[in-house]
Design an enzyme around this catalytic site. Sequence first.
Site, short mmCIF file in Angstrom:
data_model
loop_
_atom_site.label_atom_id
_atom_site.label_comp_id
_atom_site.label_asym_id
_atom_site.label_seq_id
_atom_site.Cartn_x
_atom_site.Cartn_y
_atom_site.Cartn_z
N HIS A 1 0.84 -1.19 0.00
CA HIS A 1 0.00 0.00 0.00
C HIS A 1 0.88 1.25 0.00
O HIS A 1 1.77 1.39 0.84
CB HIS A 1 -0.88 0.04 1.24
CG HIS A 1 -1.67 -1.22 1.48
ND1 HIS A 1 -2.08 -1.61 2.73
CD2 HIS A 1 -2.13 -2.17 0.61
CE1 HIS A 1 -2.75 -2.75 2.64
NE2 HIS A 1 -2.79 -3.11 1.36
N TYR B 1 3.33 2.62 13.54
CA TYR B 1 3.81 3.61 12.59
C TYR B 1 3.21 4.99 12.89
O TYR B 1 2.04 5.13 13.22
CB TYR B 1 3.51 3.21 11.14
CG TYR B 1 2.09 2.79 10.84
CD1 TYR B 1 1.21 3.64 10.18
CD2 TYR B 1 1.64 1.52 11.20
CE1 TYR B 1 -0.08 3.25 9.88
CE2 TYR B 1 0.35 1.11 10.91
CZ TYR B 1 -0.51 1.98 10.26
OH TYR B 1 -1.80 1.58 9.96
#
Length: 490
Positions: free
Chosen positions: A82, A145
Amino acid sequence: MTDTADTPDRTDGIELLKPLGVETTPIPGFLRIDLTVHGDNRGWFKENWQREKMTALGLPDFGPVQNNISFNDEVGVTRGIHAEPWDKFVSVATGRVFGAWVDLREGPSFGTVYTTEIDPSVAVFVPKGVGNAYQTLEPNTAYTYLVNDHWSPDAQYTFLNLADETVAVPWPIPLEQAIQSDKDRAHPRLADVVPFAATDATADGRRVLVTGCKGQLGRELMKQLPAAGFSPTGVDLPEVDISDADAMAAWDWSAYDIIINAAAWTNVDGAETPEGRPLSWRANATGPANLAREAARHDLTLVHISSEYTFDGTLEPHTEDESPSPLGVYGQSKAGGDAAVEATPKHYLVRTSWVVGDGKNFAKTMASLAARGIAPKVVDDQTGRLTFTTDLAAGIIHLLCTGAEYGTYNLSGEGPVVSWCDVAKRVYELVGHRADEVTPVSTAEYYAGQEGIAPRPLRSALDLSKIEATGFTPGDSMERLDAYVPTIEL
């Protein structure tokens, strides 16, 4: 027998006390980070994100706004590939993953692959447009993240199939044995991927939002930007009001890399009226402050146009570090906008004067007076240089293309410092009239007995040495005038 003197301490397979470091990779802008992990018999501790230390080593100051964690129960969980329109700082809190990244940005590095294992002592910085994927190598892995934008259903996403034969990611666990989602299995192969729009500082096609696109400078920017490799979008009132904070906060900023604010209230005398004062402040201070806030929030470059009216005109030439000292409401509102813009990390504040371009301007007014047989009185104690929008737009593009240091730059025409009366006399000569048809007067004489007149700085010339040191020298303003006046259509 093993000599332990040269063997690093480890706990649960994590290397301890290695120095903090940043390494480049084959993917431009993608960085691998070694993290220092401190451990003992109780476990370990690390600084997962430390802005000051990491930016000193070359990590971008990317301004994270959200922290996400993906928990994975089993070995072999595989997610990706992605590419999102934001930057990411990726690490793991527990466990270990095999990470794979593919550059899906348009340009020569499209399709470049990088892989590495990530445990708590390793992190990576993933620029927007780079496809991200991972496969868990241990159970109970917490993949974490930081991102510098919030998720939006309207944002542009780019996907690549995990099994693409061209990039051929060497998955440790074969994909037929891995745990995947149906959506990831359905992603396209590389040949069918539409590349993510380039946003690199040297790439063509950078996306620019031009506010005030109907003004003199705005029109010139919309002409020059495409020729310089930019993709501009122009907006103006009434459709877009930059002084509307809610509207600016809701704007889809993921579609842009640069904002050029050419919008302004320029009715100097009108700003002194009860009706004009708030309008001047809305356009010249509130609007730029809203843009500055969003530019900082979304890591955009903001170019803002300032004016010599932020000074009282007692010094000449004006340098970039001169303190503001505006005389009237217009100058005060411009100084307010400048202060907001200067707080934005990535900004060019371009200060200019005496602008001439496509639209109502002084040269065109003088040509019109001459055509009607009018002999005007023009002030001769206000001095400066004309700035043609061709030079102003070109200088702005130069700063962007060369990656000049952020900050304030003076930008006007070059050449002699002249008065408004000098300019008027030259226009009269160029249209076939006599220069002596223009009568010089002082500012005090010209405005005697008039009410609601804004004070003007008497000295407007700008010191151009800073921008010229970057390699850009604007044209001689009087030579520009000579070429311009014959093109005026009345």
